[in-house]
Design an enzyme around this catalytic site. Structure first.
Site, PDB file in Angstrom:
ATOM      1  N   HIS A  85       0.858  -1.191   0.000  1.00  0.00           N
ATOM      2  CA  HIS A  85       0.000   0.000   0.000  1.00  0.00           C
ATOM      3  C   HIS A  85       0.893   1.240   0.000  1.00  0.00           C
ATOM      4  O   HIS A  85       2.121   1.129   0.049  1.00  0.00           O
ATOM      5  CB  HIS A  85      -0.953  -0.024   1.196  1.00  0.00           C
ATOM      6  CG  HIS A  85      -0.297   0.017   2.551  1.00  0.00           C
ATOM      7  ND1 HIS A  85       0.540  -0.986   3.013  1.00  0.00           N
ATOM      8  CD2 HIS A  85      -0.352   0.948   3.545  1.00  0.00           C
ATOM      9  CE1 HIS A  85       0.941  -0.680   4.236  1.00  0.00           C
ATOM     10  NE2 HIS A  85       0.429   0.488   4.570  1.00  0.00           N
ATOM     11  N   HIS A 137       1.208   3.938   2.133  1.00  0.00           N
ATOM     12  CA  HIS A 137       1.626   4.727   3.289  1.00  0.00           C
ATOM     13  C   HIS A 137       3.132   4.947   3.169  1.00  0.00           C
ATOM     14  O   HIS A 137       3.865   4.064   2.696  1.00  0.00           O
ATOM     15  CB  HIS A 137       1.284   3.995   4.598  1.00  0.00           C
ATOM     16  CG  HIS A 137      -0.137   4.197   5.037  1.00  0.00           C
ATOM     17  ND1 HIS A 137      -0.823   3.259   5.775  1.00  0.00           N
ATOM     18  CD2 HIS A 137      -0.992   5.243   4.838  1.00  0.00           C
ATOM     19  CE1 HIS A 137      -2.052   3.717   6.021  1.00  0.00           C
ATOM     20  NE2 HIS A 137      -2.170   4.907   5.454  1.00  0.00           N
ATOM     21  N   ASP A 149       5.695   4.906   4.990  1.00  0.00           N
ATOM     22  CA  ASP A 149       6.704   3.984   5.551  1.00  0.00           C
ATOM     23  C   ASP A 149       6.852   2.702   4.726  1.00  0.00           C
ATOM     24  O   ASP A 149       7.689   1.857   5.036  1.00  0.00           O
ATOM     25  CB  ASP A 149       6.417   3.671   7.030  1.00  0.00           C
ATOM     26  CG  ASP A 149       4.990   3.224   7.312  1.00  0.00           C
ATOM     27  OD1 ASP A 149       4.123   3.395   6.436  1.00  0.00           O
ATOM     28  OD2 ASP A 149       4.748   2.715   8.416  1.00  0.00           O
ATOM     29  N   HIS A 150       6.060   2.569   3.642  1.00  0.00           N
ATOM     30  CA  HIS A 150       6.173   1.384   2.779  1.00  0.00           C
ATOM     31  C   HIS A 150       6.679   1.715   1.385  1.00  0.00           C
ATOM     32  O   HIS A 150       6.977   0.823   0.616  1.00  0.00           O
ATOM     33  CB  HIS A 150       4.806   0.673   2.675  1.00  0.00           C
ATOM     34  CG  HIS A 150       4.366   0.097   3.980  1.00  0.00           C
ATOM     35  ND1 HIS A 150       4.455  -1.245   4.276  1.00  0.00           N
ATOM     36  CD2 HIS A 150       3.875   0.701   5.096  1.00  0.00           C
ATOM     37  CE1 HIS A 150       4.023  -1.449   5.503  1.00  0.00           C
ATOM     38  NE2 HIS A 150       3.662  -0.283   6.028  1.00  0.00           N
ATOM     39  N   HIS A 155      -6.958  -2.816   5.611  1.00  0.00           N
ATOM     40  CA  HIS A 155      -6.182  -1.762   6.269  1.00  0.00           C
ATOM     41  C   HIS A 155      -6.927  -0.447   6.043  1.00  0.00           C
ATOM     42  O   HIS A 155      -7.921  -0.419   5.309  1.00  0.00           O
ATOM     43  CB  HIS A 155      -4.779  -1.749   5.623  1.00  0.00           C
ATOM     44  CG  HIS A 155      -3.795  -0.840   6.279  1.00  0.00           C
ATOM     45  ND1 HIS A 155      -3.842  -0.471   7.586  1.00  0.00           N
ATOM     46  CD2 HIS A 155      -2.683  -0.226   5.770  1.00  0.00           C
ATOM     47  CE1 HIS A 155      -2.828   0.325   7.859  1.00  0.00           C
ATOM     48  NE2 HIS A 155      -2.115   0.503   6.768  1.00  0.00           N
ATOM     49  N   ASP A 183       0.208  -4.866   8.031  1.00  0.00           N
ATOM     50  CA  ASP A 183      -0.722  -3.764   8.345  1.00  0.00           C
ATOM     51  C   ASP A 183      -2.207  -4.117   8.243  1.00  0.00           C
ATOM     52  O   ASP A 183      -3.035  -3.218   8.207  1.00  0.00           O
ATOM     53  CB  ASP A 183      -0.453  -2.545   7.437  1.00  0.00           C
ATOM     54  CG  ASP A 183       0.827  -1.813   7.820  1.00  0.00           C
ATOM     55  OD1 ASP A 183       1.752  -2.475   8.306  1.00  0.00           O
ATOM     56  OD2 ASP A 183       0.894  -0.591   7.629  1.00  0.00           O
TER      57      ASP A 183
HETATM   58 ZN   LIG Z   1      -0.104   1.265   6.579  1.00  0.00          ZN
END
Ligand SMILES: [Zn+2]
Length: 243
Positions: free
Chosen positions: A61, A63, A65-66, A138, A206
């Protein structure tokens, strides 16, 4: 043998010695990555693995941090003299997200191929990987992935000799190509045994625990299921596994 490295397992904030989410696999000269958080390049470098063979990057996904490690990683892959195309896979919006990040990594010496996932469950065949993407639960659209590497059957030497196929033709048959000798055609199925069990790694992060995860994780050799709110002291930093 398939090498699997959890390059980073931290959430939101990269920590000294514990990087953000990323998993990398190596098999037969090809590498695949799932997610690429900030600092992923450092984790790859620490591990001593190469950037050049990364053929596929799957995103769970979008976000930060990914995915925020992507532009820097692409530039480094470019600097490693990669010329072959690189395939990116991710949920709907991949084109928009990648072109936004590419503003700071505009010139790459290789082609980027983008595959956007739109269905609940999708199957892809890329660079010898059989990839099953499945939508999990998520706050934003998020997918888990099963990566399978099929193994062909064993070559039957005795059968090949019996049929009078010269050794110089064996390689073609082993790689799925029919050969013709004295006007007679020999097909791979005449000398290859049944397909052997391949390797399967399933990864998800997540998500709330939903049925589709266990359905896809079934018969995996390795199942990695990351959770944000674990018990103190049970954090995983960097782990290398070979299967
Ligand atoms: Zn996430």
């Amino acid at each position: 043998m398939l090498d699997v490295c959890l390059l980073g397992t931290s959430g939101m904030l990269p920590l000294p010695g514990r990087w953000l989410t990323s998993l990398m696999t190596r098999y037969n000269g090809s590498s695949l990555m799932i997610d690429c958080g900030e600092g992923t390049q450092i984790a790859v470098k620490q591990k001593g693995w190469s950037f050049n063979p990364i053929d596929v990057i799957c995103f769970t996904h979008y976000h930060a941090d990914h995915i925020s490690g992507l532009p820097g990683l692409l530039l480094t892959i470019g600097n490693s003299d990669r010329k072959k195309p690189l395939t990116l896979v991710g949920p709907k919006g991949l084109g928009r997200v990648v072109s936004s990040l590419r503003v700071i990594a505009p010139e790459l010496p290789f082609e980027l191929k983008l595959i956007e996932l739109t269905n609940q469950q999708e199957h892809l065949s890329i660079c010898g990987y059989e990839i099953d993407a499945f939508r999990v639960n998520h706050a934003v659209i998020c997918y888990g992935y099963s990566i399978s590497i099929p193994r062909i059957g064993k070559f039957d030497v005795e059968k090949a000799k019996e049929l009078g196929i010269p050794c110089s033709m064996w390689n073609k048959l082993q790689h799925g190509t029919a050969v013709t000798i004295d006007d007679k055609e020999y097909t791979p199925d005449m000398v290859m045994g049944a397909a052997r069990k391949g390797l399967k790694v399933t990864y998800c992060t997540d998500s709330r625990p939903v049925q589709i995860i266990s359905d896809n994780a079934k018969e995996s050799d390795l199942f990695i299921c990351e959770g944000m709110y674990g018990e103190d002291g049970k954090e995983l930093r960097q782990r290398n596994i070979s299967i």
